[in-house]
Scaffold this motif. Structure first.
Motif, PDB file in Angstrom:
ATOM      1  N   UNK A 174       1.465  -1.145 -16.983  1.00 20.04           N
ATOM      2  CA  UNK A 174       1.937  -2.052 -17.747  1.00 20.04           C
ATOM      3  C   UNK A 174       3.423  -2.478 -17.254  1.00 20.04           C
ATOM      4  N   UNK A 175       3.932  -1.811 -16.260  1.00 20.44           N
ATOM      5  CA  UNK A 175       5.248  -1.957 -15.560  1.00 20.44           C
ATOM      6  C   UNK A 175       4.893  -2.637 -14.380  1.00 20.44           C
ATOM      7  N   UNK A 176       4.186  -4.036 -14.360  1.00 21.25           N
ATOM      8  CA  UNK A 176       3.894  -4.736 -13.205  1.00 21.25           C
ATOM      9  C   UNK A 176       4.950  -4.893 -12.210  1.00 21.25           C
ATOM     10  N   UNK A 177       4.819  -4.860 -11.036  1.00 21.21           N
ATOM     11  CA  UNK A 177       5.741  -4.936 -10.120  1.00 21.21           C
ATOM     12  C   UNK A 177       6.514  -3.803  -9.665  1.00 21.21           C
ATOM     13  N   UNK A 178       6.195  -2.796 -10.361  1.00 20.20           N
ATOM     14  CA  UNK A 178       7.199  -1.572 -10.218  1.00 20.20           C
ATOM     15  C   UNK A 178       6.182  -0.330  -9.901  1.00 20.20           C
ATOM     16  N   UNK A 179       4.738  -0.417 -10.360  1.00 18.26           N
ATOM     17  CA  UNK A 179       3.885   0.756 -10.065  1.00 18.26           C
ATOM     18  C   UNK A 179       3.195   0.702  -8.710  1.00 18.26           C
ATOM     19  N   UNK A 180       3.211   1.830  -7.843  1.00 17.09           N
ATOM     20  CA  UNK A 180       2.690   1.746  -6.818  1.00 17.09           C
ATOM     21  C   UNK A 180       1.502   1.202  -6.529  1.00 17.09           C
ATOM     22  N   UNK A 181       0.964   0.530  -5.274  1.00 18.05           N
ATOM     23  CA  UNK A 181      -0.461  -0.185  -5.246  1.00 18.05           C
ATOM     24  C   UNK A 181      -1.604   0.921  -5.169  1.00 18.05           C
ATOM     25  N   UNK A 182      -2.605   0.510  -5.436  1.00 20.78           N
ATOM     26  CA  UNK A 182      -3.702   1.556  -5.178  1.00 20.78           C
ATOM     27  C   UNK A 182      -3.842   2.174  -3.766  1.00 20.78           C
ATOM     28  N   UNK A 183      -3.672   1.378  -2.812  1.00 19.66           N
ATOM     29  CA  UNK A 183      -3.881   2.050  -1.565  1.00 19.66           C
ATOM     30  C   UNK A 183      -2.875   2.997  -1.301  1.00 19.66           C
ATOM     31  N   UNK A 184      -1.506   2.737  -1.430  1.00 16.72           N
ATOM     32  CA  UNK A 184      -0.665   3.987  -1.419  1.00 16.72           C
ATOM     33  C   UNK A 184      -0.737   5.096  -2.388  1.00 16.72           C
ATOM     34  N   UNK A 185      -1.300   4.918  -3.668  1.00 13.97           N
ATOM     35  CA  UNK A 185      -1.611   5.972  -4.685  1.00 13.97           C
ATOM     36  C   UNK A 185      -2.609   6.711  -4.021  1.00 13.97           C
ATOM     37  N   UNK A 186      -3.589   6.308  -3.460  1.00 16.42           N
ATOM     38  CA  UNK A 186      -4.723   6.900  -2.925  1.00 16.42           C
ATOM     39  C   UNK A 186      -4.561   7.939  -1.983  1.00 16.42           C
ATOM     40  N   UNK A 187      -3.474   7.857  -1.156  1.00 18.25           N
ATOM     41  CA  UNK A 187      -2.936   8.949  -0.164  1.00 18.25           C
ATOM     42  C   UNK A 187      -2.061  10.070  -0.864  1.00 18.25           C
ATOM     43  N   UNK A 188      -1.971  10.028  -2.041  1.00 19.56           N
ATOM     44  CA  UNK A 188      -0.984  10.997  -2.576  1.00 19.56           C
ATOM     45  C   UNK A 188      -1.816  12.220  -3.154  1.00 19.56           C
ATOM     46  N   UNK A 189      -1.203  13.345  -3.251  1.00 17.21           N
ATOM     47  CA  UNK A 189      -1.916  14.442  -3.886  1.00 17.21           C
ATOM     48  C   UNK A 189      -2.446  14.117  -5.430  1.00 17.21           C
ATOM     49  N   UNK A 190      -3.818  14.687  -5.628  1.00 19.71           N
ATOM     50  CA  UNK A 190      -4.200  14.146  -6.929  1.00 19.71           C
ATOM     51  C   UNK A 190      -4.837  13.151  -6.983  1.00 19.71           C
ATOM     52  N   UNK A 212      -9.300   6.944  -8.509  1.00 18.70           N
ATOM     53  CA  UNK A 212      -8.746   5.645  -8.913  1.00 18.70           C
ATOM     54  C   UNK A 212      -7.401   5.338  -8.425  1.00 18.70           C
ATOM     55  N   UNK A 213      -6.653   4.328  -9.141  1.00 18.54           N
ATOM     56  CA  UNK A 213      -5.313   3.889  -8.758  1.00 18.54           C
ATOM     57  C   UNK A 213      -4.579   3.183  -9.522  1.00 18.54           C
ATOM     58  N   UNK A 214      -3.525   2.629  -9.150  1.00 27.63           N
ATOM     59  CA  UNK A 214      -2.485   2.027 -10.133  1.00 27.63           C
ATOM     60  C   UNK A 214      -2.490   0.584 -10.145  1.00 27.63           C
ATOM     61  N   UNK A 215      -3.739  -0.038 -10.654  1.00 27.90           N
ATOM     62  CA  UNK A 215      -4.043  -1.338 -10.430  1.00 27.90           C
ATOM     63  C   UNK A 215      -2.926  -1.882 -11.494  1.00 27.90           C
TER      64      UNK A 215
END
Length: 572
Positions: free
Chosen positions: A370-386, A49-52
């Motif tokens: 909940x911290x909108x504007x600060x959380x990594x976008x989904x596309x970036x998160x998907x590239x990370x370990x885990x 998933x990701x950081x929607x």
């Protein structure tokens, strides 16, 4: 309303693998307490998933209706903990129900977007001088304490503000937010209604920190009692619209309208409110349908039952709560980065939210949506370990363990509590880690989350399946959980230490340019996915169901109860 929910449910595949009787997912009665959110965590590639980034939503209510005084708001939820000290509690009912109804902040978050800090006890926004290192607040002269000992209805003064924030800072790890004030050099009461904060350096999140869940102003007479100032109901003395009527840990909390009247006119319409401890989700459904409760928090699959029922309505909002596998870095095994990286990769974040929250959750890293504007976008998160394909993550985790000298894994104990679904999340973690050879024995401390918190603070654990409720801004989600300086990292219970991350944490904390700060915050999140402190899992999604007679409920991306205390009313 119906078209909104039709669209929402089409976007989400809801799992029915939830054990309904397994305890409410930190469910609280009103929207800003049973904080909810939604996000498309579908992943056809088998990823986590990701950081929607999500938006709070509540149905539009008829603004032509005039509030009517009277009635008692009946809530069910829990668990209700045992710590009623607002500066020391770590659980939501004791803070955002009891204290947010009975007390006030210096500053607080607005209840409507963009949810910026607004004055509460303060008369206006502070005067800022000396390049951002001096903040001067003027207080509202009409603000009064409740007419009970030891204050007996006197005016709220600058000395109260000074004593409250000095106490929060002095509590250190005993206070969930003390690290936010490490940068405060001094606090001075200039006169009865003027207080000055002097900072060692500018702090971008200071007003956000002051507005956060736990940092209410209490009387100087009580603050001066020290660490154990608030241990019994008679110690709960505030300046808010209601006063405590009953408190029984694990059973109920009740408030009643203050007898001497609230100093804010045309607010606080109810005679009182009560929450009764109930953590069985089917019991919550049955109670609200039987008109035994006015509001309950439910998981996605159960909330859906109410979507077309004209007797109820549903709210949602992003959740600042983060599920977590806490690691004790003082233990020799976990000093090895490869072991921590293996744990980070081995947890199946998507499975946690499918199994425990009926699909109602967003897999994530060190920050919540909940911290909108600060959380990594989904596309970036998907590239990370885990956050890759499950089979790839398992393969990498096993390789890391083998390189660290554990080709066959190891045996370990994991602490948890039967509260806020922590035990259910831990069950999934146990299953996940078994896939890479880590065999966990569960040490369940019981139903009082405060017991687990005390052991976390004392370092009396190896691993812990837990959760943390964090404000919707970077310092609350990054600085206090990861900085190695105990004065700043007041919730760094695992004793994580990384000089490079410390430096970035300090940089973002004093950076006022949003774009520049965002890039630092993004880099911190990337680094924490490769050099983990805690293993962050993501954020739950929850919904609040209301009886239609409850008016003026709102949804916010932070934990608050003051909006309900001042604005909610009941239509007969």
């Amino acid at each position: 309303m119906s078209s909104y929910w039709d669209s929402y449910w089409r976007r989400r595949r809801v799992s029915r693998r939830r054990v309904i009787a397994g305890g409410s997912a930190a469910t609280l009665g009103l929207a800003t307490m049973a904080i909810a959110g939604c996000g498309d965590d579908d992943d056809d590639e088998g990823g986590n998933g990701g950081g929607t980034q999500l938006t709070p939503a509540a149905p539009t209510q008829d603004t032509s209706e005039k509030p009517v005084a009277g009635g008692t708001l009946r809530l069910l939820g829990g668990p209700i903990g045992s710590v009623i000290d607002i500066h020391r509690t770590n659980t939501p009912w004791e803070s955002s129900f009891l204290w947010h109804w009975c007390g006030n902040f210096l500053m607080r978050f607005q209840k409507v977007a963009p949810f910026l800090p607004e004055p509460d006890l303060a008369a206006a926004q502070p005067e800022i001088a000396d390049g951002g290192t001096t903040l001067i607040f003027k207080l509202r002269p009409e603000a009064k304490w409740q007419n009970k000992p030891p204050v007996n209805g006197r005016q709220v003064t600058a000395e109260d503000v000074k004593a409250s924030f000095e106490r929060i800072k002095a509590l250190g790890a005993k206070s969930p937010r003390s690290g936010n004030y490490a940068i405060v050099d001094s606090i001075e009461a200039i006169d009865a209604t003027t207080v000055r904060f002097k900072l060692k350096a500018p702090k971008a999140d200071l007003l956000n920190a002051m507005s956060d869940q736990y940092d209410l102003v209490i009387p100087k007479e009580i603050a001066d009692r020290g660490d154990d100032a608030i241990t019994k109901p008679e110690d709960v003395v505030g300046s808010g619209p209601y006063e405590i009527a009953a408190f029984e840990a694990g059973q109920r909390i009740a408030v009643k309208k203050r007898a001497d009247g609230y100093w804010k006119p045309n607010t606080a319409w109810l005679d009182g409110a009560e929450v009764v401890n109930q953590t069985d989700n089917q019991a919550l459904v049955n109670a609200i349908r039987a008109n035994q409760a006015d509001s309950v928090g439910l998981p996605a699959d159960l909330a859906r039952q109410f979507e077309n029922d004209q007797n109820f309505y549903i709210t949602r909002a992003p959740n600042p709560t983060r599920e977590c596998l806490l690691i004790n870095h003082t233990k020799e095994r976990y000093k090895d980065l490869r072991v921590r990286q293996a744990l980070w990769r081995a947890v199946d974040r998507k499975q946690v939210y499918d199994n425990v929250y009926a699909g109602g959750g967003v897999a994530g890293g060190a920050m919540t949506p909940a911290a909108a504007g600060w959380v990594l976008p989904d596309a970036e998160l998907a590239k990370l370990p885990g956050f890759g394909k499950r089979e790839d993550e398992i393969k990498e985790a096993k390789a890391l363990l083998a390189a660290a000298g554990y080709p066959d894994g190891f045996e370990e104990t994991i602490m948890t509590a039967t509260a806020f679904n922590a035990n259910q999340v831990t069950d999934v973690i146990v299953s996940n880690l078994r896939e890479v050879g880590i065999r966990l024995t569960i040490d369940n401390v019981g139903t009082d989350f405060a017991t687990m918190l005390r052991r976390q603070i004392a370092g009396e654990y190896n691993l812990a399946g837990t959760l943390f409720l964090s404000g919707p801004y970077p310092d609350a989600q990054l600085l206090i959980y990861h900085h190695s300086d105990p004065a700043k990292g007041s919730r760094n219970y695992g004793k994580f230490a990384d000089p490079e991350i410390d430096k970035l944490l300090d940089q973002q904390s004093v950076e006022f340019d949003y774009e520049k700060r965002k890039q630092i915050v993004f880099e911190i999140q990337r680094k924490l996915a490769t050099a983990p402190g805690p293993v962050w899992i993501g954020s739950r999604i929850m919904f609040t169901v209301y009886n239609k007679r409850v008016r003026n409920a709102v949804a916010t991306p932070f934990l608050a109860g003051y909006d309900d205390a001042e604005d909610v009313w009941i239509k007969a």
